[in-house]
Design a protein around this motif. Structure first.
Motif, PDB file in Angstrom:
ATOM      1  N   LYS A  36       0.830  -1.209   0.000  1.00  0.00           N
ATOM      2  CA  LYS A  36       0.000   0.000   0.000  1.00  0.00           C
ATOM      3  C   LYS A  36       0.868   1.266   0.000  1.00  0.00           C
ATOM      4  CE  LYS A  36      -2.027  -1.484   3.620  1.00  0.00           C
ATOM      5  NZ  LYS A  36      -2.732  -1.555   4.888  1.00  0.00           N
ATOM      6  N   CYS A  37       2.023   1.180   0.654  1.00  0.00           N
ATOM      7  CA  CYS A  37       2.901   2.358   0.762  1.00  0.00           C
ATOM      8  C   CYS A  37       3.996   2.373  -0.303  1.00  0.00           C
ATOM      9  CB  CYS A  37       3.554   2.407   2.140  1.00  0.00           C
ATOM     10  SG  CYS A  37       2.362   2.617   3.477  1.00  0.00           S
ATOM     11  N   GLY A  38       4.061   1.338  -1.110  1.00  0.00           N
ATOM     12  CA  GLY A  38       5.052   1.283  -2.176  1.00  0.00           C
ATOM     13  C   GLY A  38       4.438   1.692  -3.506  1.00  0.00           C
ATOM     14  N   ILE A  39       5.271   2.162  -4.384  1.00  0.00           N
ATOM     15  CA  ILE A  39       4.821   2.580  -5.716  1.00  0.00           C
ATOM     16  C   ILE A  39       5.629   1.800  -6.739  1.00  0.00           C
ATOM     17  CG2 ILE A  39       4.700   4.506  -7.338  1.00  0.00           C
ATOM     18  CD1 ILE A  39       4.412   6.349  -4.896  1.00  0.00           C
ATOM     19  N   GLU A  40       4.921   1.126  -7.632  1.00  0.00           N
ATOM     20  CA  GLU A  40       5.594   0.350  -8.674  1.00  0.00           C
ATOM     21  C   GLU A  40       5.821   1.245  -9.879  1.00  0.00           C
ATOM     22  OE1 GLU A  40       5.236  -4.007 -10.833  1.00  0.00           O
ATOM     23  OE2 GLU A  40       3.456  -3.069 -10.017  1.00  0.00           O
ATOM     24  N   THR A  41       7.064   1.329 -10.326  1.00  0.00           N
ATOM     25  CA  THR A  41       7.410   2.149 -11.490  1.00  0.00           C
ATOM     26  C   THR A  41       8.225   1.312 -12.472  1.00  0.00           C
ATOM     27  OG1 THR A  41       9.453   2.953 -10.507  1.00  0.00           O
ATOM     28  CG2 THR A  41       7.482   4.275 -10.140  1.00  0.00           C
ATOM     29  N   ILE A  42       8.508   1.888 -13.599  1.00  0.00           N
ATOM     30  CA  ILE A  42       9.322   1.217 -14.611  1.00  0.00           C
ATOM     31  C   ILE A  42      10.732   1.793 -14.537  1.00  0.00           C
ATOM     32  CG2 ILE A  42       9.594   0.731 -17.074  1.00  0.00           C
ATOM     33  CD1 ILE A  42       7.099  -0.528 -15.890  1.00  0.00           C
ATOM     34  N   GLY A  43      11.717   0.941 -14.443  1.00  0.00           N
ATOM     35  CA  GLY A  43      13.116   1.379 -14.359  1.00  0.00           C
ATOM     36  C   GLY A  43      13.697   1.711 -15.714  1.00  0.00           C
ATOM     37  N   SER A  44      14.967   2.022 -15.721  1.00  0.00           N
ATOM     38  CA  SER A  44      15.641   2.419 -16.960  1.00  0.00           C
ATOM     39  C   SER A  44      15.755   1.257 -17.946  1.00  0.00           C
ATOM     40  CB  SER A  44      17.027   2.974 -16.646  1.00  0.00           C
ATOM     41  OG  SER A  44      17.799   1.987 -15.997  1.00  0.00           O
ATOM     42  N   GLN A  45      15.728   0.024 -17.440  1.00  0.00           N
ATOM     43  CA  GLN A  45      15.838  -1.144 -18.322  1.00  0.00           C
ATOM     44  C   GLN A  45      14.469  -1.757 -18.610  1.00  0.00           C
ATOM     45  OE1 GLN A  45      18.377  -3.119 -15.653  1.00  0.00           O
ATOM     46  NE2 GLN A  45      20.209  -2.058 -16.318  1.00  0.00           N
ATOM     47  N   LYS A  46      13.425  -0.950 -18.493  1.00  0.00           N
ATOM     48  CA  LYS A  46      12.038  -1.336 -18.793  1.00  0.00           C
ATOM     49  C   LYS A  46      11.544  -2.482 -17.898  1.00  0.00           C
ATOM     50  CE  LYS A  46      11.840   1.522 -22.272  1.00  0.00           C
ATOM     51  NZ  LYS A  46      11.526   2.859 -21.955  1.00  0.00           N
ATOM     52  N   ARG A  47      12.179  -2.608 -16.723  1.00  0.00           N
ATOM     53  CA  ARG A  47      11.728  -3.613 -15.761  1.00  0.00           C
ATOM     54  C   ARG A  47      11.034  -2.901 -14.614  1.00  0.00           C
ATOM     55  NH1 ARG A  47      17.028  -7.135 -14.718  1.00  0.00           N
ATOM     56  NH2 ARG A  47      17.163  -5.434 -13.243  1.00  0.00           N
ATOM     57  N   PRO A  48      10.006  -3.541 -14.031  1.00  0.00           N
ATOM     58  CA  PRO A  48       9.320  -2.900 -12.907  1.00  0.00           C
ATOM     59  C   PRO A  48      10.218  -2.867 -11.668  1.00  0.00           C
ATOM     60  CG  PRO A  48       8.411  -5.083 -13.319  1.00  0.00           C
ATOM     61  CD  PRO A  48       9.396  -4.817 -14.406  1.00  0.00           C
ATOM     62  N   LEU A  49      10.117  -1.753 -10.934  1.00  0.00           N
ATOM     63  CA  LEU A  49      10.819  -1.657  -9.656  1.00  0.00           C
ATOM     64  C   LEU A  49       9.929  -0.937  -8.668  1.00  0.00           C
ATOM     65  CD1 LEU A  49      12.270   1.456  -9.193  1.00  0.00           C
ATOM     66  CD2 LEU A  49      13.467   0.638 -11.173  1.00  0.00           C
TER      67      LEU A  49
END
Length: 146
Positions: free
Chosen positions: A122-135
């Protein structure tokens, strides 16, 4: 290059003599035939009051946008500081932000890539990294990046 021999024929550049230079000095036309023309052009190309006003309006608008941007950045920094102050957990066995227990009996945890602390989903945010992988990032690190 042979065309520019001094004193040869019409249409070629001829070095002005002392008398011509003295006359040009009295007429304030400068040492070049073109000097007076550029001075006239400069005077006729002066900006009108309307053009001055348009330029000043653009400058005022840019200053206003700069102030608005500074206020926005100030609000973001204040929000980030508040999030840091209100963090409740340790980031190891508890969620860094809300303090909820993590692990088998608690919530699912994710690892923040920036601060290397654990947070709940709930407190984390999933984003896309520089290598197009989720982080995953905690909300604090996400705000800090912004």
């Amino acid at each position: 290059m042979a065309d520019t021999i001094f004193g040869s024929g019409a249409g070629h550049w001829v070095c002005p003599n002392d008398r011509q230079l003295a006359l040009r000095a009295k007429l304030q036309t400068g040492w070049s035939v073109h000097t007076f023309q550029t001075e006239k052009q400069r005077k006729t190309q002066a900006l009108s009051p309307q053009e001055h006003e348009v330029i000043l309006e653009v400058i005022r608008k840019a200053e206003k946008l700069d102030i608005i941007e500074q206020q926005r950045i100030g609000r973001l920094v204040e929000r980030l500081e508040n999030m840091r102050k209100n963090a409740m957990g340790n980031g190891l066995s508890q969620c860094l932000l809300c303090g909820e227990l993590l692990g088998l009996l608690g919530s699912t945890s994710v690892f923040c890539q920036d601060c290397k602390k654990k947070v709940c989903t709930k407190c984390g945010i999933e984003t896309i990294g520089s290598q197009k992988r989720p982080l995953w990032l905690c909300k604090i690190c996400s705000e800090q990046r912004e």
